[in-house]
Design an enzyme around this catalytic site. Structure first.
Site, mmCIF file in Angstrom:
data_model
loop_
_atom_site.group_PDB
_atom_site.id
_atom_site.type_symbol
_atom_site.label_atom_id
_atom_site.label_comp_id
_atom_site.label_asym_id
_atom_site.label_seq_id
_atom_site.Cartn_x
_atom_site.Cartn_y
_atom_site.Cartn_z
ATOM 1 C CE LYS A 119 -5.801 26.511 1.189
ATOM 2 N NZ LYS A 119 -6.003 27.162 -0.111
ATOM 3 N N GLY A 166 -1.895 27.170 -2.947
ATOM 4 C CA GLY A 166 -2.293 25.902 -3.557
ATOM 5 C C GLY A 166 -3.678 25.507 -3.098
ATOM 6 N N GLY A 175 -6.958 23.529 -1.356
ATOM 7 C CA GLY A 175 -7.303 23.070 -0.004
ATOM 8 C C GLY A 175 -6.970 21.599 0.169
ATOM 9 N N GLY A 234 -3.810 22.756 1.985
ATOM 10 C CA GLY A 234 -4.571 22.882 3.229
ATOM 11 C C GLY A 234 -4.496 21.592 4.037
ATOM 12 C CD GLU A 240 -14.602 32.863 13.946
ATOM 13 O OE1 GLU A 240 -15.693 33.176 13.427
ATOM 14 O OE2 GLU A 240 -14.323 33.112 15.134
ATOM 15 C CB CYS A 246 -19.396 34.594 7.238
ATOM 16 S SG CYS A 246 -18.502 35.922 8.058
ATOM 17 C CD GLU A 295 -22.471 30.553 4.436
ATOM 18 O OE1 GLU A 295 -21.812 29.510 4.314
ATOM 19 O OE2 GLU A 295 -22.067 31.550 5.061
HETATM 20 P P1 NAD Z 1 -14.068 27.004 1.782
HETATM 21 O O1 NAD Z 1 -14.437 26.214 2.981
HETATM 22 O O2 NAD Z 1 -14.367 26.456 0.455
HETATM 23 O O3 NAD Z 1 -12.520 27.315 1.796
HETATM 24 C C1 NAD Z 1 -11.874 28.011 2.865
HETATM 25 C C2 NAD Z 1 -10.394 27.692 2.823
HETATM 26 O O4 NAD Z 1 -10.230 26.318 3.171
HETATM 27 C C3 NAD Z 1 -9.752 27.857 1.449
HETATM 28 O O5 NAD Z 1 -8.452 28.345 1.602
HETATM 29 C C4 NAD Z 1 -9.749 26.434 0.918
HETATM 30 O O6 NAD Z 1 -8.766 26.225 -0.066
HETATM 31 C C5 NAD Z 1 -9.462 25.650 2.187
HETATM 32 N N1 NAD Z 1 -9.885 24.250 2.183
HETATM 33 C C6 NAD Z 1 -10.935 23.704 1.536
HETATM 34 N N2 NAD Z 1 -11.005 22.379 1.787
HETATM 35 C C7 NAD Z 1 -9.988 22.094 2.632
HETATM 36 C C8 NAD Z 1 -9.525 20.894 3.265
HETATM 37 N N3 NAD Z 1 -10.122 19.729 3.081
HETATM 38 N N4 NAD Z 1 -8.461 20.972 4.089
HETATM 39 C C9 NAD Z 1 -7.848 22.158 4.309
HETATM 40 N N5 NAD Z 1 -8.217 23.305 3.713
HETATM 41 C C10 NAD Z 1 -9.280 23.286 2.894
HETATM 42 O O7 NAD Z 1 -14.743 28.440 1.990
HETATM 43 P P2 NAD Z 1 -14.724 29.681 1.010
HETATM 44 O O8 NAD Z 1 -15.615 29.373 -0.140
HETATM 45 O O9 NAD Z 1 -13.328 30.112 0.743
HETATM 46 O O10 NAD Z 1 -15.369 30.816 1.927
HETATM 47 C C11 NAD Z 1 -16.729 30.959 2.085
HETATM 48 C C12 NAD Z 1 -17.195 30.293 3.368
HETATM 49 O O11 NAD Z 1 -16.451 30.794 4.460
HETATM 50 C C13 NAD Z 1 -18.647 30.599 3.686
HETATM 51 O O12 NAD Z 1 -19.242 29.449 4.211
HETATM 52 C C14 NAD Z 1 -18.547 31.670 4.759
HETATM 53 O O13 NAD Z 1 -19.643 31.776 5.606
HETATM 54 C C15 NAD Z 1 -17.331 31.237 5.497
HETATM 55 N N6 NAD Z 1 -16.733 32.364 6.200
HETATM 56 C C16 NAD Z 1 -16.824 32.419 7.560
HETATM 57 C C17 NAD Z 1 -16.321 33.508 8.242
HETATM 58 C C18 NAD Z 1 -16.430 33.618 9.732
HETATM 59 O O14 NAD Z 1 -15.802 34.506 10.300
HETATM 60 N N7 NAD Z 1 -17.194 32.789 10.389
HETATM 61 C C19 NAD Z 1 -15.707 34.546 7.533
HETATM 62 C C20 NAD Z 1 -15.633 34.442 6.144
HETATM 63 C C21 NAD Z 1 -16.140 33.351 5.480
#
Ligand code: NAD
Length: 484
Positions: free
Chosen positions: A174, A207, A209, A213, A251, A286, A386
């Site tokens: 996803k 689609g 999250g 998700g 992560e 991140c 963050e």
């Molecule tokens: P996000 O948490 O908003 O979304 C990440 C993914 O999760 C998306 O595909 C989203 O649609 C999905 N999602 C959201 N809510 C969900 C739920 N309830 N159930 C299942 N799936 C769900 O994050 P983002 O805005 O896409 O990315 C930025 C964040 O990711 C920052 O906090 C960043 O630090 C972190 N990040 C971490 C790493 C790492 O390696 N640690 C790498 C990249 C980004």
């Protein structure tokens, strides 16, 4: 060029069951990049069924030579399409093109590395007594759900996908809602150029999250979730996965301290602080070094040099050569970051930047000037949360003990960097810092073969790099034989 991003199920490119479509536009120019579908939980069901069938019925889980060949083909497919995929990613999430190219090169390297490791999924043999033979083996877990973020969408998908496939699993992916077109194109080109992959090994469902998700996380036929995203969403995923004791790896977010000791080589440390703030991605990485901890004795000199260089950077469309700082990904992200800048102005000195650029060549995108705050209180909101934008906090410190305390005093523990000529001091400090990777006199380098960890609320559940990632994506089984 507008691309129609579709689901990929059982090797076919298909529309979602509702036929509902949305548009994705370039955050630098407002131009249309493509359209994507809003899938439902029924689409997720079809994708999981396809992945399950491929796991049970195709030779994928058991034929190691097939997996070696396919992973090698995948690496070559990425290199073959590198320029096209880099441009799609930059047009969809805004980061500068040279950063996209670098990420795609790393993605190809991950598949190359894991193609060589496929045949290293091994166990151990014991003879605990004269009449017993014991085999500890590792098996693929089954169907893996991969939930990916938008900020480095292709390489971060590759980071989960390559070891998951190498270990013999099948997957349902996803993508984030800001980068569905990038991930569709990435997988489409990989699948078109990868002749030997059985249908259904890789599936994609586009689609939200909350719908797609959550359906993946809760489904009993998904055996493992590999989630990369924010700490808040990760906590929800962890809770929902607990319903059927699903295995998972998270992560999550970070607030990386970039620590400059009093004897550091100032030129390298300044360059490291600038490189570490990841401005090509407008700070939306991140491991961006958003807290620069500087020893009091060199604070003014380091501060002046950082401000001087950053205030001259070129902000614009990541596609254009010579641009240093791209836009943030969306209107919502722009609003969030501007709110943090307002918070920062209340507690610290604004040294440069701070404005939303919306005139002339910036009028159609989401551009924020790289912003530096000086003498930031370590407890303040901008030093603790963050921000995920081009905002850097400079923190004045008296000694190494204080630096270690401040470095550790957030809820995150993703990464850290240290700048000093005294390698012994650096190593002692590195041991004190709770972070899954610590760079010394360098910033941001990661290798496919080197595991990274996560401390505190930056993640849980096993590394996604190195040989250890094969353990993350496999189950242990002990088989005992009576040989009396
Ligand atoms: P996000 O948490 O908003 O979304 C990440 C993914 O999760 C998306 O595909 C989203 O649609 C999905 N999602 C959201 N809510 C969900 C739920 N309830 N159930 C299942 N799936 C769900 O994050 P983002 O805005 O896409 O990315 C930025 C964040 O990711 C920052 O906090 C960043 O630090 C972190 N990040 C971490 C790493 C790492 O390696 N640690 C790498 C990249 C980004």
């Amino acid at each position: 060029m507008s691309i129609e991003a579709k689901n990929i199920i059982d090797g076919e490119f298909i529309e979602g069951s509702t036929g509902e479509k949305r548009e994705r536009c370039n955050p630098a120019t407002g131009e249309l990049v493509g359209s994507f579908i809003a899938s439902t939980s029924e689409d997720v069901e079809d994708a999981i069924y396809s992945a399950r069938k491929a796991f049970e019925d195709s030779p994928w889980a058991t034929d190691t030579k097939l997996r070696v060949r396919v992973l090698r083909e995948m690496s070559e497919a990425i290199l073959h399409n590198l320029e096209h995929l880099s441009k799609i990613q930059t047009s969809e999430n805004g980061k500068i093109l040279q950063d996209s190219r670098r990420e795609l090169t790393s993605a190809a390297d991950l598949f190359d590395y894991y193609s060589g490791l496929v045949r290293s999924v091994t166990g151990r043999t014991h003879m605990p007594d004269n009449n017993t033979m014991s085999f500890v083996i590792r098996e693929p877990i089954g169907v893996v759900g991969i939930i990916a973020p938008w900020n480095a969408p292709m390489v971060l998908l590759a980071r989960s996908l390559a070891p998951a496939l190498a270990a013999g699993n099948t997957v349902v992916i996803k993508p984030a809602s800001y980068t569905p077109v990038s991930i569709f194109e990435f997988l489409k080109h990989i699948l078109e150029d990868t002749k030997h992959i059985p249908k259904g090994v890789i599936n994609l469902v586009i689609g939200s999250g909350e719908t797609v998700g959550a359906a993946l996380v809760k489904h009993k036929e998904v055996d493992f979730i590999s989630f990369t995203g924010s700490t808040n969403a990760g906590a929800i995923v962890m809770q929902e996965a607990s319903v059927n004791i699903k295995r998972l790896s998270l992560e999550l977010g970070g607030k990386t301290p970039n620590i400059i000791l009093e004897d550091a080589d100032i030129e390298s440390a300044v360059q490291g602080a600038i490189r570490g703030s990841m401005l090509g991605s407008a700070g939306q990485i991140c491991f961006a070094g958003t807290r620069v901890l500087i020893h009091n004795k060199i604070y003014e000199e380091v501060k002046d040099q950082i401000v001087d260089i950053i205030s001259k950077l070129k902000i614009g469309n990541g596609m254009d050569e010579g641009v240093d700082v791209g836009p943030v990904v969306s209107k919502g992200q722009l609003k969030n970051v501007m709110n943090y800048i307002s918070e920062g102005k209340k507690v610290a000195k604004l040294l440069t930047g701070g404005k939303h650029l919306n005139k002339n060549e910036h009028s159609k995108g989401y551009f924020i000037e790289p912003t530096i705050f000086g003498d930031v209180p370590p407890e303040s909101k901008i030093a603790q949360e963050e921000i995920f934008g081009p905002v850097i906090s400079l923190i004045r410190c008296r000694n190494t003990v204080e630096m270690a305390n401040i470095a550790n005093n957030t809820k995150f523990g993703l990464s850290a960097a240290i700048w000093t000529k005294k390698i012994g001091d650096a190593l002692r400090l590195a041991r004190k810092i709770k972070a899954g990777i610590v760079w010394i006199n360098t910033y941001g380098k990661m290798y496919s073969e080197a595991e990274t960890g996560t401390y505190k609320q930056s993640g849980i559940g096993g590394t996604l790099r190195g040989i250890e990632a094969l353990n993350t994506f496999s189950e242990i089984k002990n088989i005992l034989i009576n040989i009396e």
